[in-house]
Design a protein around this motif. Structure first.
Motif, PDB file in Angstrom:
ATOM      1  N   ASP A 103       0.731  -1.176   0.046  1.00 13.55           N
ATOM      2  CA  ASP A 103      -0.278  -0.017  -0.032  1.00 13.55           C
ATOM      3  C   ASP A 103       0.743   1.224  -0.063  1.00 13.55           C
ATOM      4  OD1 ASP A 103      -2.369  -1.248   0.118  1.00 13.55           O
ATOM      5  OD2 ASP A 103      -1.978  -1.894   2.276  1.00 13.55           O
ATOM      6  N   LEU A 104       2.109   1.092  -0.348  1.00  7.83           N
ATOM      7  CA  LEU A 104       3.066   2.310  -0.536  1.00  7.83           C
ATOM      8  C   LEU A 104       2.331   3.359  -1.506  1.00  7.83           C
ATOM      9  CD1 LEU A 104       5.601   3.617   0.543  1.00  7.83           C
ATOM     10  CD2 LEU A 104       6.608   2.357  -1.526  1.00  7.83           C
ATOM     11  N   PRO A 105       2.399   4.713  -1.051  1.00  5.00           N
ATOM     12  CA  PRO A 105       1.868   5.517  -1.767  1.00  5.00           C
ATOM     13  C   PRO A 105       3.074   6.095  -2.937  1.00  5.00           C
ATOM     14  CG  PRO A 105       1.430   6.337   0.225  1.00  5.00           C
ATOM     15  CD  PRO A 105       2.229   5.075   0.435  1.00  5.00           C
ATOM     16  N   LEU A 106       2.743   6.081  -4.129  1.00  9.59           N
ATOM     17  CA  LEU A 106       3.675   6.225  -5.083  1.00  9.59           C
ATOM     18  C   LEU A 106       3.326   7.338  -6.132  1.00  9.59           C
ATOM     19  CD1 LEU A 106       4.656   2.661  -5.963  1.00  9.59           C
ATOM     20  CD2 LEU A 106       5.970   4.489  -4.565  1.00  9.59           C
ATOM     21  N   GLY A 107       4.201   8.273  -6.442  1.00 12.10           N
ATOM     22  CA  GLY A 107       3.941   9.059  -7.717  1.00 12.10           C
ATOM     23  C   GLY A 107       3.708   8.719  -9.001  1.00 12.10           C
ATOM     24  N   GLU A 108       3.784   9.685 -10.038  1.00 13.52           N
ATOM     25  CA  GLU A 108       3.556   9.162 -11.095  1.00 13.52           C
ATOM     26  C   GLU A 108       5.063   8.966 -11.777  1.00 13.52           C
ATOM     27  OE1 GLU A 108       1.102   8.325 -13.472  1.00 13.52           O
ATOM     28  OE2 GLU A 108       0.020   8.519 -11.364  1.00 13.52           O
ATOM     29  N   PRO A 109       5.316   8.015 -12.670  1.00 14.61           N
ATOM     30  CA  PRO A 109       6.467   7.710 -13.219  1.00 14.61           C
ATOM     31  C   PRO A 109       7.383   9.169 -13.876  1.00 14.61           C
ATOM     32  CG  PRO A 109       5.249   6.294 -14.073  1.00 14.61           C
ATOM     33  CD  PRO A 109       4.208   7.114 -13.435  1.00 14.61           C
ATOM     34  N   ARG A 110       8.615   9.371 -13.689  1.00 17.36           N
ATOM     35  CA  ARG A 110       9.208  10.142 -14.722  1.00 17.36           C
ATOM     36  C   ARG A 110      10.098   9.429 -15.516  1.00 17.36           C
ATOM     37  NH1 ARG A 110      14.309  13.067 -13.451  1.00 17.36           N
ATOM     38  NH2 ARG A 110      14.377  14.795 -14.877  1.00 17.36           N
ATOM     39  N   VAL A 111      10.229   9.721 -16.794  1.00 15.25           N
ATOM     40  CA  VAL A 111      10.841   9.025 -17.700  1.00 15.25           C
ATOM     41  C   VAL A 111      12.308   9.283 -17.967  1.00 15.25           C
ATOM     42  CG1 VAL A 111      10.768   7.882 -20.243  1.00 15.25           C
ATOM     43  CG2 VAL A 111       8.752   8.311 -19.091  1.00 15.25           C
ATOM     44  N   VAL A 112      13.240   8.595 -18.172  1.00 20.46           N
ATOM     45  CA  VAL A 112      14.745   8.872 -18.156  1.00 20.46           C
ATOM     46  C   VAL A 112      15.268   8.063 -19.335  1.00 20.46           C
ATOM     47  CG1 VAL A 112      16.960   9.156 -17.281  1.00 20.46           C
ATOM     48  CG2 VAL A 112      14.994  10.085 -16.091  1.00 20.46           C
TER      49      VAL A 112
END
Length: 183
Positions: A103-112
């Motif tokens: 249930d870890l809150p995660l942000g949106e992916p940033r692409v590199v």
């Protein structure tokens, strides 16, 4: 004017316009990295020494020899994407399987995107990585004793040299906007 560009559109048959029938010779990886910082301490990142006895082939796409090599340094929770898996689903899978934090809150992916010759395989040629960096935050008291790691804790980048980081994850941390005080 016809184009001579070869787009990342991998199709067969080879005569599909603008596409390529195969992956580039040096390889192409799609990977997700969890960059979890300690609540209130933005330069302290959740990293671990991986447990080479854990099923890293299943949870992180690492064969036993690579797991053994990388177990000596700090590593971010990460994995290649499973075929047809979204970056968001991959991040949730890593949190669940590697950190035991479903249930870890995660942000949106940033692409590199990164192109280069792998340090361990200099004869391979240019390898292309598309990396999905997913940020999160966690209290130090909430770090579980996850079985995939022999040690899992927040690593202070102000007191940790880049040489202590495994698998070029120091580059990932810098791509996420974090900085090392020590070389």
């Amino acid at each position: 004017m016809p184009t001579d560009r070869r787009f990342c559109r991998f199709y067969k048959p080879a005569d599909t316009p603008f596409g390529m029938p195969e992956v580039p010779a040096g390889g192409l990886c799609l990977s997700v990295f969890l960059v979890i910082t300690e609540t209130g301490h933005g330069n302290r990142v959740l990293m671990g020494h991986l447990n080479p006895a854990a099923p890293w082939d299943h949870i992180g796409a690492l064969d036993p020899s690579r797991a053994a090599v990388h177990s000596k340094g700090w590593m971010l929770p990460s994995s290649h994407l499973i075929v047809k898996e979204s970056p968001q689903a991959a991040a949730r899978r890593v949190a669940r399987e590697q950190l035991e934090l479903p249930d870890l809150p995660l942000g949106e992916p940033r692409v590199v995107s990164d192109l280069g010759t792998p340090r361990r395989f200099p004869g391979m040629g240019d390898h292309w990585d598309l990396e999905f960096l997913v940020r999160g935050e966690l209290d130090a008291a909430d770090v579980p004793p996850a079985a995939a790691w022999t040690e899992l804790r927040f690593v202070d980048l102000d007191a940790t040299p880049k040489s202590a980081i495994a698998r070029s994850h120091e580059d990932i941390l810098e791509s996420a906007g974090l900085r090392f005080a020590a070389p």
